[in-house]
Design a protein around this motif. Structure first.
Motif, PDB file in Angstrom:
ATOM      1  N   ALA A 143      37.370  28.592  78.772  1.00 27.99           N
ATOM      2  CA  ALA A 143      37.113  27.689  77.640  1.00 27.99           C
ATOM      3  C   ALA A 143      37.384  26.248  78.028  1.00 27.99           C
ATOM      4  N   ARG A 173      43.769  24.449  97.633  1.00 27.45           N
ATOM      5  CA  ARG A 173      43.674  23.197  96.869  1.00 27.45           C
ATOM      6  C   ARG A 173      42.993  23.385  95.511  1.00 27.45           C
ATOM      7  N   ASN A 174      42.991  24.620  95.026  1.00 31.10           N
ATOM      8  CA  ASN A 174      42.447  24.890  93.691  1.00 31.10           C
ATOM      9  C   ASN A 174      40.979  24.449  93.570  1.00 31.10           C
ATOM     10  N   VAL A 220      41.807  31.568  77.296  1.00 31.50           N
ATOM     11  CA  VAL A 220      41.002  31.867  78.440  1.00 31.50           C
ATOM     12  C   VAL A 220      40.657  30.576  79.174  1.00 31.50           C
ATOM     13  N   ALA A 274      34.631  17.642  92.960  1.00 30.51           N
ATOM     14  CA  ALA A 274      35.015  18.813  93.752  1.00 30.51           C
ATOM     15  C   ALA A 274      33.929  19.900  93.911  1.00 30.51           C
ATOM     16  N   PHE A 297      50.782  17.398  91.480  1.00 31.11           N
ATOM     17  CA  PHE A 297      50.112  17.600  92.770  1.00 31.11           C
ATOM     18  C   PHE A 297      49.824  16.295  93.496  1.00 31.11           C
ATOM     19  N   ASP A 313      43.940  30.745  89.165  1.00 29.09           N
ATOM     20  CA  ASP A 313      43.656  29.355  88.773  1.00 29.09           C
ATOM     21  C   ASP A 313      42.282  28.847  89.187  1.00 29.09           C
ATOM     22  N   PHE A 345      51.930  21.391  86.880  1.00 27.22           N
ATOM     23  CA  PHE A 345      51.437  21.469  88.262  1.00 27.22           C
ATOM     24  C   PHE A 345      51.317  20.082  88.892  1.00 27.22           C
ATOM     25  N   MET A 377      33.262  20.084  87.292  1.00 23.06           N
ATOM     26  CA  MET A 377      33.132  21.485  86.896  1.00 23.06           C
ATOM     27  C   MET A 377      31.700  21.970  87.124  1.00 23.06           C
ATOM     28  N   THR A 378      31.598  23.230  87.518  1.00 24.41           N
ATOM     29  CA  THR A 378      30.259  23.817  87.706  1.00 24.41           C
ATOM     30  C   THR A 378      29.466  23.734  86.404  1.00 24.41           C
ATOM     31  N   THR A 379      30.189  23.805  85.285  1.00 25.98           N
ATOM     32  CA  THR A 379      29.539  23.832  83.978  1.00 25.98           C
ATOM     33  C   THR A 379      28.963  22.479  83.572  1.00 25.98           C
ATOM     34  N   LEU A 406      36.194  15.945  81.284  1.00 27.23           N
ATOM     35  CA  LEU A 406      37.265  14.986  81.013  1.00 27.23           C
ATOM     36  C   LEU A 406      38.065  14.636  82.269  1.00 27.23           C
ATOM     37  N   ALA A 432      32.712   6.337 100.501  1.00 27.58           N
ATOM     38  CA  ALA A 432      31.669   5.831  99.604  1.00 27.58           C
ATOM     39  C   ALA A 432      31.107   4.440  99.972  1.00 27.58           C
ATOM     40  N   GLY A 445      29.251  13.037  93.076  1.00 27.13           N
ATOM     41  CA  GLY A 445      30.495  13.470  93.699  1.00 27.13           C
ATOM     42  C   GLY A 445      31.293  14.338  92.745  1.00 27.13           C
ATOM     43  N   GLU A 450      38.926  12.556  85.096  1.00 28.58           N
ATOM     44  CA  GLU A 450      38.505  11.186  85.378  1.00 28.58           C
ATOM     45  C   GLU A 450      39.178  10.553  86.587  1.00 28.58           C
ATOM     46  N   ALA A 477      36.296   9.234  98.095  1.00 32.57           N
ATOM     47  CA  ALA A 477      36.114   7.825  97.759  1.00 32.57           C
ATOM     48  C   ALA A 477      36.054   6.957  99.017  1.00 32.57           C
TER      49      ALA A 477
HETATM   50  C1  B12 Z   1      43.830  17.589  87.366  1.00 31.79           C
HETATM   51  C2  B12 Z   1      42.913  18.653  86.806  1.00 31.79           C
HETATM   52  C3  B12 Z   1      42.819  18.753  85.416  1.00 31.79           C
HETATM   53  C4  B12 Z   1      43.465  17.773  84.446  1.00 31.79           C
HETATM   54  C5  B12 Z   1      42.524  16.549  84.336  1.00 31.79           C
HETATM   55  C6  B12 Z   1      43.239  15.243  84.141  1.00 31.79           C
HETATM   56  C7  B12 Z   1      42.275  14.073  84.107  1.00 31.79           C
HETATM   57  N1  B12 Z   1      42.261  13.338  83.035  1.00 31.79           N
HETATM   58  O1  B12 Z   1      41.531  13.796  85.015  1.00 31.79           O
HETATM   59  C8  B12 Z   1      43.497  18.610  83.121  1.00 31.79           C
HETATM   60  C9  B12 Z   1      44.799  19.362  83.014  1.00 31.79           C
HETATM   61  C10 B12 Z   1      43.304  17.826  81.833  1.00 31.79           C
HETATM   62  C11 B12 Z   1      42.362  19.579  83.388  1.00 31.79           C
HETATM   63  C12 B12 Z   1      41.689  20.216  82.372  1.00 31.79           C
HETATM   64  C13 B12 Z   1      40.752  21.194  82.585  1.00 31.79           C
HETATM   65  N2  B12 Z   1      40.380  21.709  83.786  1.00 31.79           N
HETATM   66 CO1  B12 Z   1      40.873  20.941  85.467  1.00 31.79          CO
HETATM   67  N3  B12 Z   1      41.365  20.453  87.199  1.00 31.79           N
HETATM   68  C14 B12 Z   1      42.162  19.527  87.679  1.00 31.79           C
HETATM   69  C15 B12 Z   1      42.246  19.641  89.216  1.00 31.79           C
HETATM   70  C16 B12 Z   1      43.472  20.450  89.563  1.00 31.79           C
HETATM   71  C17 B12 Z   1      42.283  18.346  90.022  1.00 31.79           C
HETATM   72  C18 B12 Z   1      41.193  17.302  89.717  1.00 31.79           C
HETATM   73  C19 B12 Z   1      41.610  15.963  90.292  1.00 31.79           C
HETATM   74  O2  B12 Z   1      41.981  15.059  89.557  1.00 31.79           O
HETATM   75  N4  B12 Z   1      41.630  15.824  91.630  1.00 31.79           N
HETATM   76  C20 B12 Z   1      42.061  14.632  92.322  1.00 31.79           C
HETATM   77  C21 B12 Z   1      40.874  13.666  92.536  1.00 31.79           C
HETATM   78  C22 B12 Z   1      41.335  12.446  93.308  1.00 31.79           C
HETATM   79  O3  B12 Z   1      39.902  14.324  93.315  1.00 31.79           O
HETATM   80  P1  B12 Z   1      38.373  14.513  92.822  1.00 31.79           P
HETATM   81  O4  B12 Z   1      38.325  14.502  91.362  1.00 31.79           O
HETATM   82  O5  B12 Z   1      37.770  15.640  93.544  1.00 31.79           O
HETATM   83  O6  B12 Z   1      37.645  13.159  93.291  1.00 31.79           O
HETATM   84  C23 B12 Z   1      37.453  12.781  94.648  1.00 31.79           C
HETATM   85  C24 B12 Z   1      36.107  13.255  95.228  1.00 31.79           C
HETATM   86  O7  B12 Z   1      35.628  14.444  94.653  1.00 31.79           O
HETATM   87  C25 B12 Z   1      35.179  12.082  95.076  1.00 31.79           C
HETATM   88  N5  B12 Z   1      34.422  11.906  93.829  1.00 31.79           N
HETATM   89  C26 B12 Z   1      34.630  12.399  92.596  1.00 31.79           C
HETATM   90  N6  B12 Z   1      33.726  11.969  91.739  1.00 31.79           N
HETATM   91  C27 B12 Z   1      32.880  11.156  92.400  1.00 31.79           C
HETATM   92  C28 B12 Z   1      31.779  10.437  91.970  1.00 31.79           C
HETATM   93  C29 B12 Z   1      31.077   9.640  92.868  1.00 31.79           C
HETATM   94  C30 B12 Z   1      29.915   8.856  92.409  1.00 31.79           C
HETATM   95  C31 B12 Z   1      31.519   9.579  94.226  1.00 31.79           C
HETATM   96  C32 B12 Z   1      30.812   8.725  95.180  1.00 31.79           C
HETATM   97  C33 B12 Z   1      32.622  10.317  94.660  1.00 31.79           C
HETATM   98  C34 B12 Z   1      33.313  11.110  93.744  1.00 31.79           C
HETATM   99  O8  B12 Z   1      36.058  10.986  95.222  1.00 31.79           O
HETATM  100  C35 B12 Z   1      37.342  11.273  94.638  1.00 31.79           C
HETATM  101  C36 B12 Z   1      38.410  10.563  95.424  1.00 31.79           C
HETATM  102  O9  B12 Z   1      38.401  10.910  96.794  1.00 31.79           O
HETATM  103  C37 B12 Z   1      40.911  20.417  89.510  1.00 31.79           C
HETATM  104  C38 B12 Z   1      40.906  21.237  90.786  1.00 31.79           C
HETATM  105  C39 B12 Z   1      40.434  20.448  91.977  1.00 31.79           C
HETATM  106  N7  B12 Z   1      41.029  20.715  93.105  1.00 31.79           N
HETATM  107  O10 B12 Z   1      39.545  19.615  91.878  1.00 31.79           O
HETATM  108  C40 B12 Z   1      40.788  21.298  88.263  1.00 31.79           C
HETATM  109  C41 B12 Z   1      39.400  21.799  87.792  1.00 31.79           C
HETATM  110  C42 B12 Z   1      38.387  20.700  87.969  1.00 31.79           C
HETATM  111  N8  B12 Z   1      39.627  22.072  86.373  1.00 31.79           N
HETATM  112  C43 B12 Z   1      39.043  23.124  85.956  1.00 31.79           C
HETATM  113  C44 B12 Z   1      39.109  23.605  84.616  1.00 31.79           C
HETATM  114  C45 B12 Z   1      38.514  24.961  84.373  1.00 31.79           C
HETATM  115  C46 B12 Z   1      39.717  22.866  83.598  1.00 31.79           C
HETATM  116  C47 B12 Z   1      39.794  23.257  82.114  1.00 31.79           C
HETATM  117  C48 B12 Z   1      38.577  23.922  81.536  1.00 31.79           C
HETATM  118  C49 B12 Z   1      41.046  24.114  81.924  1.00 31.79           C
HETATM  119  C50 B12 Z   1      41.168  24.706  80.555  1.00 31.79           C
HETATM  120  N9  B12 Z   1      40.834  25.969  80.443  1.00 31.79           N
HETATM  121  O11 B12 Z   1      41.525  24.040  79.642  1.00 31.79           O
HETATM  122  C51 B12 Z   1      40.035  21.873  81.469  1.00 31.79           C
HETATM  123  C52 B12 Z   1      38.691  21.170  81.230  1.00 31.79           C
HETATM  124  C53 B12 Z   1      38.693  20.096  80.237  1.00 31.79           C
HETATM  125  C54 B12 Z   1      37.330  19.386  80.261  1.00 31.79           C
HETATM  126  N10 B12 Z   1      36.475  19.644  79.289  1.00 31.79           N
HETATM  127  O12 B12 Z   1      37.032  18.618  81.155  1.00 31.79           O
HETATM  128  C55 B12 Z   1      38.276  23.804  87.051  1.00 31.79           C
HETATM  129  C56 B12 Z   1      36.754  23.695  86.880  1.00 31.79           C
HETATM  130  C57 B12 Z   1      36.128  25.022  87.144  1.00 31.79           C
HETATM  131  C58 B12 Z   1      34.662  24.974  87.157  1.00 31.79           C
HETATM  132  N11 B12 Z   1      34.023  25.610  86.197  1.00 31.79           N
HETATM  133  O13 B12 Z   1      34.085  24.382  88.043  1.00 31.79           O
HETATM  134  C59 B12 Z   1      38.868  23.193  88.344  1.00 31.79           C
HETATM  135  C60 B12 Z   1      37.883  23.057  89.504  1.00 31.79           C
HETATM  136  C61 B12 Z   1      40.038  24.120  88.769  1.00 31.79           C
HETATM  137  C62 B12 Z   1      39.541  25.452  89.249  1.00 31.79           C
HETATM  138  N12 B12 Z   1      39.391  25.642  90.554  1.00 31.79           N
HETATM  139  O14 B12 Z   1      39.268  26.313  88.473  1.00 31.79           O
HETATM  140  N13 B12 Z   1      42.126  19.723  84.710  1.00 31.79           N
END
Ligand code: B12
Lengths: 210, 460
Positions: free
Chosen positions: B205, B369-370, B202, A178, B298, B130, B296, A148-150, A99, A200, A176, A101, A197
């Motif tokens: 989940a 950066r988590n 947890v 994280a 950010f 986290d 959080f 997510m890794t999952t 989720l 890209a 792409g 996005e 991004a």
């Molecule tokens: C914000 C966030 C949330 C928000 C999401 C809000 C939303 N609607 O997007 C909320 C609170 C809802 C959330 C929920 C959850 N989250 Co979360 N979340 C994050 C967090 C802190 C930041 C993600 C983010 O938005 N980053 C900002 C954007 C701009 O960066 P980005 O996504 O990386 O994208 C950039 C690049 O990666 C790239 N990119 C991305 N996609 C693509 C695709 C293409 C084609 C290209 C070219 C480039 C590209 O370009 C983007 C811009 O530069 C991350 C940690 C992290 N540092 O990533 C954890 C993280 C992703 N979450 C995690 C988890 C565990 C969860 C939950 C399971 C928590 C829970 N127990 O409920 C749920 C999952 C729900 C689900 N089923 O998806 C984990 C995943 C762990 C894993 N297994 O890998 C992370 C990694 C945190 C951690 N280190 O543990 N989360």
């Protein structure tokens, strides 16, 4: 009234003013190719401001809309001089189960403002949907985000289904998000990994020119 | 009392509320309303003061947040409808919310109370890495956090694998991973002699099914523990999330609402991030029946909240909530740097001091950066909690914290974009004993002394 003013309207996200001015300039005989070049420079500047967060997501989005408005006005004029160049067509989405996005939304915006045609599939998207949508659009690229890794295995599934359908070579698969990496892209046979991004548009363009 | 008694009416609205296209919700509804309110209430970011003292602005932010929630509603992405609430319902929920809860069980139970600005009661301290970790370190990391003296609650690391199998979203491996997660965490607490420790669990989940699978009074998440329900950025939800808040309420555990307003995204700058954060507390309370809100906010590019534009939002949101409500809310630190770097210790200290003095409880620390597996340890959380206790006990003012945080910011702020990623857990902790290595401990001690020299009187 000049191209600089048009730039300013686009930068400020004033769609209606930008469209009206573009219409007027074109009628007055401004070369549409010059106009598109100016617009490209404007969007590069806007993109740059956004990457430094001197402007924010809503502003770049409005600028993008204003740009689309101008492109619409320009279309008939561009056709006269040989058409407008679309850099590529891409379907993009967040894979099933995921989720997160916001990253995908930013990639979409950056691609759009850089001359790509983008179809946004949203989040929690089934692997097969990516493919069907790509077929329907006649896309060049399939962009899949996983945070997510999952959910990373769903990226692999897209490629597996493309292979199974015997259409792997019709699309460039871009991944792409994280937890993904070049290593993962290599492992699953994706064509491209982007760490953010910003990089890209250029990386995608390079891919089509290979 | 939570607002669970309203759950069914609220849920019904996600089927009957006004329809809106999801593509329009943020750009055409949320952001324009937020922008208008920032103007109406004259909310202005001040980069000179990461921890401002401004009661009047805090109250205006509260008002803006209230109107933001009331006027925008909360969007269900499954039904494409807006869940809307009235002023009366918000007032009712605020009236019914308790300002304190006993959490955890038996001798390990802790009273968690609302805090005021510059409150001399220390913050409630939830420690959490986290992040995800390798399966072989999961138990040790849980242990290491539970060894922290100031820990009031724990949220354990997330598993990527269960018995060597990659956990796949919503599959049987997710269920197994969730059970393994809570089992490890509870076992660690038992072995350490604090079996009733309050847990937020947890994180493994990802789906409602994973959470439901661990609800068990004997071996699972107990009623004295808490669970989180996330909000989708910004102001959006989905049925899979609403399922959770309903289940938590019916099971009888505590509910926390997990939200991270994004600076640079749909909220715009620091002002919008502050207003949105406060509004999320109201959403958590009214929509999810949350007993506490876990925030959080950010930075879109850095994925952190220890630079001044985010500290300001945290400080102002905290003041708004502390002055105008009786709610419980945790401030979740997100750092740029990784474990065993001086920068991470400084970032955590600043996040904790600014949050504490502005009325927050603490949730520390999402390092690096988590983003990176195994890159978070209890030692950075320790310095944060120690700073929190010191700031409260000493009765420091916002102005004093503002000065100290500026000195610390000067030491790291210019490295935010390319901060060092430091070490993984097993490189700076003795995994078998779950204690920091000498080198790691010495670094922590050095930075703690440096902060003490700036005027923080640590209790020990
Ligand atoms: C914000 C966030 C949330 C928000 C999401 C809000 C939303 N609607 O997007 C909320 C609170 C809802 C959330 C929920 C959850 N989250 Co979360 N979340 C994050 C967090 C802190 C930041 C993600 C983010 O938005 N980053 C900002 C954007 C701009 O960066 P980005 O996504 O990386 O994208 C950039 C690049 O990666 C790239 N990119 C991305 N996609 C693509 C695709 C293409 C084609 C290209 C070219 C480039 C590209 O370009 C983007 C811009 O530069 C991350 C940690 C992290 N540092 O990533 C954890 C993280 C992703 N979450 C995690 C988890 C565990 C969860 C939950 C399971 C928590 C829970 N127990 O409920 C749920 C999952 C729900 C689900 N089923 O998806 C984990 C995943 C762990 C894993 N297994 O890998 C992370 C990694 C945190 C951690 N280190 O543990 N989360």
């Amino acid at each position: 009234m000049s191209l600089e003013e048009l730039s300013k309207f686009v930068e400020d996200g004033e769609t209606e003013d930008a469209q009206a001015l573009a219409e007027k300039l074109l009628k007055d005989g401004v070369n549409p190719l010059e106009m598109i070049a100016e617009m490209t420079r404007t969007m590069a500047r806007v993109g740059d401001l956004f990457s430094k967060l001197e402007i924010f997501l809503p502003e770049i989005m409005l600028a993008g809309e204003a740009l689309s408005g101008v492109v619409e006005v320009m279309a008939p004029y561009l056709e006269e001089v040989g058409g407008q160049e679309v850099k590529g067509k891409i379907v993009i989405g967040v894979v099933k189960g995921d989720l997160h996005e916001i990253g995908k939304n930013i990639v979409k915006l950056i691609l759009e403002t850089n001359g790509f045609e983008v179809k946004d599939l949203g989040y929690n998207v089934d692997p097969l949907t990516f493919i069907k949508e790509a077929e329907a659009m006649g896309a060049d690229f399939i962009g899949a985000s996983s945070l997510m890794t999952t959910t990373m295995p769903r990226q692999k599934e897209i490629i597996e289904i493309l292979n199974a359908k015997g259409i792997r070579d019709q699309y460039k698969v871009v991944i792409g998000g994280a937890p993904t990496s070049q290593m993962w892209a290599d492992q699953i046979g994706a064509d491209l990994y982007c760490k953010d991004a910003k990089s890209a548009p250029e990386l995608l363009t390079n891919l089509t020119q290979r | 009392m939570t607002t669970a008694y309203r759950h069914w009416e609220i849920l019904e609205r996600s089927q009957t509320g006004p329809f809106m296209d999801e593509d329009d919700f943020l750009p055409k509804h949320f952001t324009p309303t937020l922008k208008k309110l920032i103007k109406k209430y004259d909310i202005k970011y001040d980069p000179e003061n990461p921890c401002p003292t401004d009661d009047a602005m805090a109250d205006r932010i509260w008002q803006a947040a209230w109107e933001l929630f009331r006027d925008v509603g909360y969007y269900n992405t499954d039904s494409h409808r807006l869940i809307q609430v009235t002023d009366e319902e918000i007032r009712e929920a605020l009236y019914m919310a308790h300002d304190q809860y006993w959490v955890g069980a038996g001798k390990d139970a802790v009273l968690w109370k609302h805090r005021q600005i510059e409150d001399m009661d220390p913050p409630f301290c939830i420690m959490s890495p986290d992040i995800t970790c390798d399966e072989q370190y999961h138990q040790s990391i849980c242990m290491a956090y539970l060894k922290e003296p100031l820990l009031d609650g724990i949220c354990g690391p997330i598993l990527e694998k269960t018995f060597g199998h990659l956990i796949e979203s919503s599959g049987p491996s997710e269920i197994s991973g969730c059970i393994q997660h809570i089992t490890n965490q509870k076992l660690a607490a038992r072995l350490l002699g604090r079996p009733g420790t309050f847990m937020v669990a947890v994180g493994t989940a990802e789906h409602d099914s994973g959470q439901i699978a661990v609800s068990d009074q004997e071996w699972g998440v107990q009623k004295s523990d808490a669970r989180l329900v996330g909000s989708l950025t910004e102001f959006k939800t989905a049925d899979t999330l609403l399922n959770r808040s309903l289940h938590y309420a019916q099971y009888g555990c505590f509910t926390g609402n997990l939200t991270g307003a994004i600076y640079g995204g749909w909220c715009g700058g620091s002002e919008g991030t502050a207003v949105t954060t406060v509004a999320y507390s109201l959403i958590g309370l009214v929509i999810h029946g949350a007993v506490f809100n876990q925030h959080f906010p950010f930075h879109l590019n850095y994925g952190s909240n220890t630079t001044r534009e985010l500290l300001w939002s945290i400080a102002m949101a905290g003041q708004a909530l502390a002055r105008n409500s009786r709610l419980l809310h945790t401030s979740n630190g997100f750092a740029n740097a990784g474990p065993m770097t001086e920068m991470l210790f400084r970032e955590t200290a600043v996040h904790a001091m600014v949050s504490t003095v502005t009325g927050w409880h603490l949730w520390e620390m999402a390092s690096t950066r988590n983003k990176y597996k195994n890159r978070a340890t209890p030692l950075e959380a320790r310095i944060g909690m120690e700073v929190g206790h010191a700031v409260a006990r000493q009765g420091l003012s916002r102005a004093e914290v503002n000065d100290i945080s500026k000195k610390l910011l000067a030491k790291y702020e210019d490295q935010a974009a390319d901060a060092p990623i430091g070490c993984e857990y097993h490189e700076c902790y003795d995994v078998a004993k779950a204690v920091p290595t000498q080198e790691h401990y010495d670094m922590y001690r050095r930075v703690k002394d440096e902060i003490a020299d700036m005027g923080i009187e640590f209790p020990f």
